[in-house]
Design a protein around this motif. Sequence first.
Motif, PDB file in Angstrom:
ATOM      1  N   UNK A 128       0.823  -1.216   0.000  1.00  0.00           N
ATOM      2  CA  UNK A 128       0.000   0.000   0.000  1.00  0.00           C
ATOM      3  C   UNK A 128       0.855   1.264   0.000  1.00  0.00           C
ATOM      4  N   UNK A 129       2.126   1.150   0.389  1.00  0.00           N
ATOM      5  CA  UNK A 129       3.002   2.327   0.360  1.00  0.00           C
ATOM      6  C   UNK A 129       3.219   2.842  -1.060  1.00  0.00           C
ATOM      7  N   UNK A 130       2.825   2.054  -2.057  1.00  0.00           N
ATOM      8  CA  UNK A 130       2.971   2.468  -3.453  1.00  0.00           C
ATOM      9  C   UNK A 130       1.698   3.092  -4.025  1.00  0.00           C
ATOM     10  N   UNK A 131       0.652   3.199  -3.223  1.00  0.00           N
ATOM     11  CA  UNK A 131      -0.623   3.734  -3.718  1.00  0.00           C
ATOM     12  C   UNK A 131      -0.476   5.142  -4.279  1.00  0.00           C
ATOM     13  N   UNK A 137       0.575   7.957 -11.441  1.00  0.00           N
ATOM     14  CA  UNK A 137       0.668   7.500 -12.821  1.00  0.00           C
ATOM     15  C   UNK A 137       1.803   6.542 -13.118  1.00  0.00           C
ATOM     16  N   UNK A 138       2.573   6.144 -12.111  1.00  0.00           N
ATOM     17  CA  UNK A 138       3.668   5.202 -12.350  1.00  0.00           C
ATOM     18  C   UNK A 138       3.108   3.797 -12.521  1.00  0.00           C
ATOM     19  N   UNK A 139       3.326   3.158 -13.672  1.00  0.00           N
ATOM     20  CA  UNK A 139       2.820   1.799 -13.877  1.00  0.00           C
ATOM     21  C   UNK A 139       3.549   0.799 -12.972  1.00  0.00           C
ATOM     22  N   UNK A 140       2.806  -0.156 -12.438  1.00  0.00           N
ATOM     23  CA  UNK A 140       3.353  -1.194 -11.566  1.00  0.00           C
ATOM     24  C   UNK A 140       2.958  -2.563 -12.102  1.00  0.00           C
ATOM     25  N   UNK A 150      -3.081  -3.046  -2.680  1.00  0.00           N
ATOM     26  CA  UNK A 150      -3.418  -2.266  -3.879  1.00  0.00           C
ATOM     27  C   UNK A 150      -3.741  -3.230  -5.010  1.00  0.00           C
ATOM     28  N   UNK A 151      -4.386  -2.704  -6.044  1.00  0.00           N
ATOM     29  CA  UNK A 151      -4.709  -3.509  -7.223  1.00  0.00           C
ATOM     30  C   UNK A 151      -3.744  -3.148  -8.335  1.00  0.00           C
ATOM     31  N   UNK A 152      -3.080  -4.163  -8.863  1.00  0.00           N
ATOM     32  CA  UNK A 152      -2.110  -3.933  -9.936  1.00  0.00           C
ATOM     33  C   UNK A 152      -1.925  -5.230 -10.709  1.00  0.00           C
ATOM     34  N   UNK A 153      -1.314  -5.127 -11.890  1.00  0.00           N
ATOM     35  CA  UNK A 153      -1.021  -6.312 -12.690  1.00  0.00           C
ATOM     36  C   UNK A 153      -0.019  -7.201 -11.968  1.00  0.00           C
ATOM     37  N   UNK A 308      -3.453  -0.710 -21.821  1.00  0.00           N
ATOM     38  CA  UNK A 308      -3.887  -1.754 -20.877  1.00  0.00           C
ATOM     39  C   UNK A 308      -5.230  -1.386 -20.261  1.00  0.00           C
ATOM     40  N   UNK A 309      -5.976  -2.412 -19.869  1.00  0.00           N
ATOM     41  CA  UNK A 309      -7.293  -2.204 -19.246  1.00  0.00           C
ATOM     42  C   UNK A 309      -7.157  -2.345 -17.729  1.00  0.00           C
ATOM     43  N   UNK A 310      -8.149  -2.952 -17.103  1.00  0.00           N
ATOM     44  CA  UNK A 310      -8.113  -3.141 -15.649  1.00  0.00           C
ATOM     45  C   UNK A 310      -6.963  -4.064 -15.246  1.00  0.00           C
ATOM     46  N   UNK A 311      -6.463  -3.921 -14.010  1.00  0.00           N
ATOM     47  CA  UNK A 311      -5.377  -4.799 -13.551  1.00  0.00           C
ATOM     48  C   UNK A 311      -5.764  -6.274 -13.653  1.00  0.00           C
ATOM     49  N   UNK A 312      -4.807  -7.092 -14.065  1.00  0.00           N
ATOM     50  CA  UNK A 312      -5.042  -8.525 -14.225  1.00  0.00           C
ATOM     51  C   UNK A 312      -3.915  -9.322 -13.590  1.00  0.00           C
TER      52      UNK A 312
END
Length: 331
Positions: A128-131, A137-140, A150-153, A308-312
Motif C-alpha cells: 500500500x506504500x505504493x498507492x 501514474x507510475x505503472x506497476x 493495492x490492485x495492480x497487474x 492496458x485495461x483493468x489490472x489482471x
Amino acid sequence: MRDVATLAGVGIKTVSRVINGEPHVSAATIERVRRAAADLNFQPDLHAGNLRRSDRRTATLGLLVGSVSNPFSGSLHRAVEDIAARRGVAVFASSLDDDPDREESAVSAFLARRVDGLILTTIKRSQAYLLAEQKHGTPLVFIDREPTGLEADAVVSSNAQGAAEATRHLLAHGHRHLAYLGDRAEIQTARERKRGFMEELGRAGVATGEVTIIEGLTSEAHAEAAVESLFAGPNPPTAIFSAQNLITIGAFRALRRLDLHRTVALVGFDDVELGDLLEPGLTVVAQDAARIGHVAAERIFARLDRTATEPQTFVVPTVLIPRGSGEIRPS
C-alpha cells in the motif's frame, strides 16, 4: 549538438530527430549524423532531454527480483531486458533477498531516479506504500508474487497446481511417507506450494500424520542439514518434495552424501542448472521464468502506452519434467 550538426551539414533539429529516433529522416542523413557524432565522441545528455520532453519520461525501468544470484531471477531479468531493449529502454535491477526493508529502499532508489515503471518481486505484508505513486501514474507490475494493499497487474507461476502435480507424481510411484521442504512461510509462493502439496495429499486420502513438514529453509546449507536430520530419525521418508530450487540442491547433496540418491525419490519445484546431468537426473516442476519476464515487460509497456485495461493476474503454467529422481519407487 551544434558541432555534430556543423560536421554533418544539417540543422540542430535534424540531429535531435536522429538522436531521439524520430521518423521522417532519410537513411543517408541518419548515417551522416551518426558518423559525425562518433567522430566527435558525442553522447546525448538524457537528463537534459527529459526536461524538454513533454511526457517527462526517462526511458528507464526499475526491476526488483528475488536475488540476481538465483538462475530464476537471472532468466527473468534477461527476458525483461530483451523487451525493453527493443523500445530503447534501460533496466535498473536490484535484489530483494526477501528482506522487507530492502524492498522499500530499492523501490525508493528506483523512484528517486524517476524510472518510468516498476516491475517488482515483493516480500512486505502490504504494498500500500505504493498507492500514491500508482495514483501519480507510475505503472506497476508484480512478478512471482501478487501484491496486497493495492490492485495492480501481476505475473505469477501456477504454484499450487505445480506443487500438486509434483505430489501426485510421487504418489503415483507408490510413496505414502513423504517429506515437504519449504521456504519461509511468510513468502507467498512458499504458502501456495505448500497448499498445493497438502491439498493433493488430501485428495489422495494420505494422512498428514505420515508427512513430515519442514519450513523456514533459506539456503542450500539449511536444506542439507534438514535432510540429514530426517534420515537420522527413526522413521525417514521414502520421498521428498522440495519447494524451491536452492532447497532442492541442498537436499540432493545430502542424499548423495548419505548414498540415498538412488533409493529416495526427490522432486523439486523450479528447475536446477545441470539438473539433467546429475545421477539420477533431477525431476522438477519447471517454471517458465522467461515467459514471466516477457509478459511482465509487455504489460508495463502496455501501461505506459495507455493500452492496458483493468489490472489482471496472469498465471504462467509450470511443467513437470521427469528425469529419474522422481520416478524412484519406495523399497
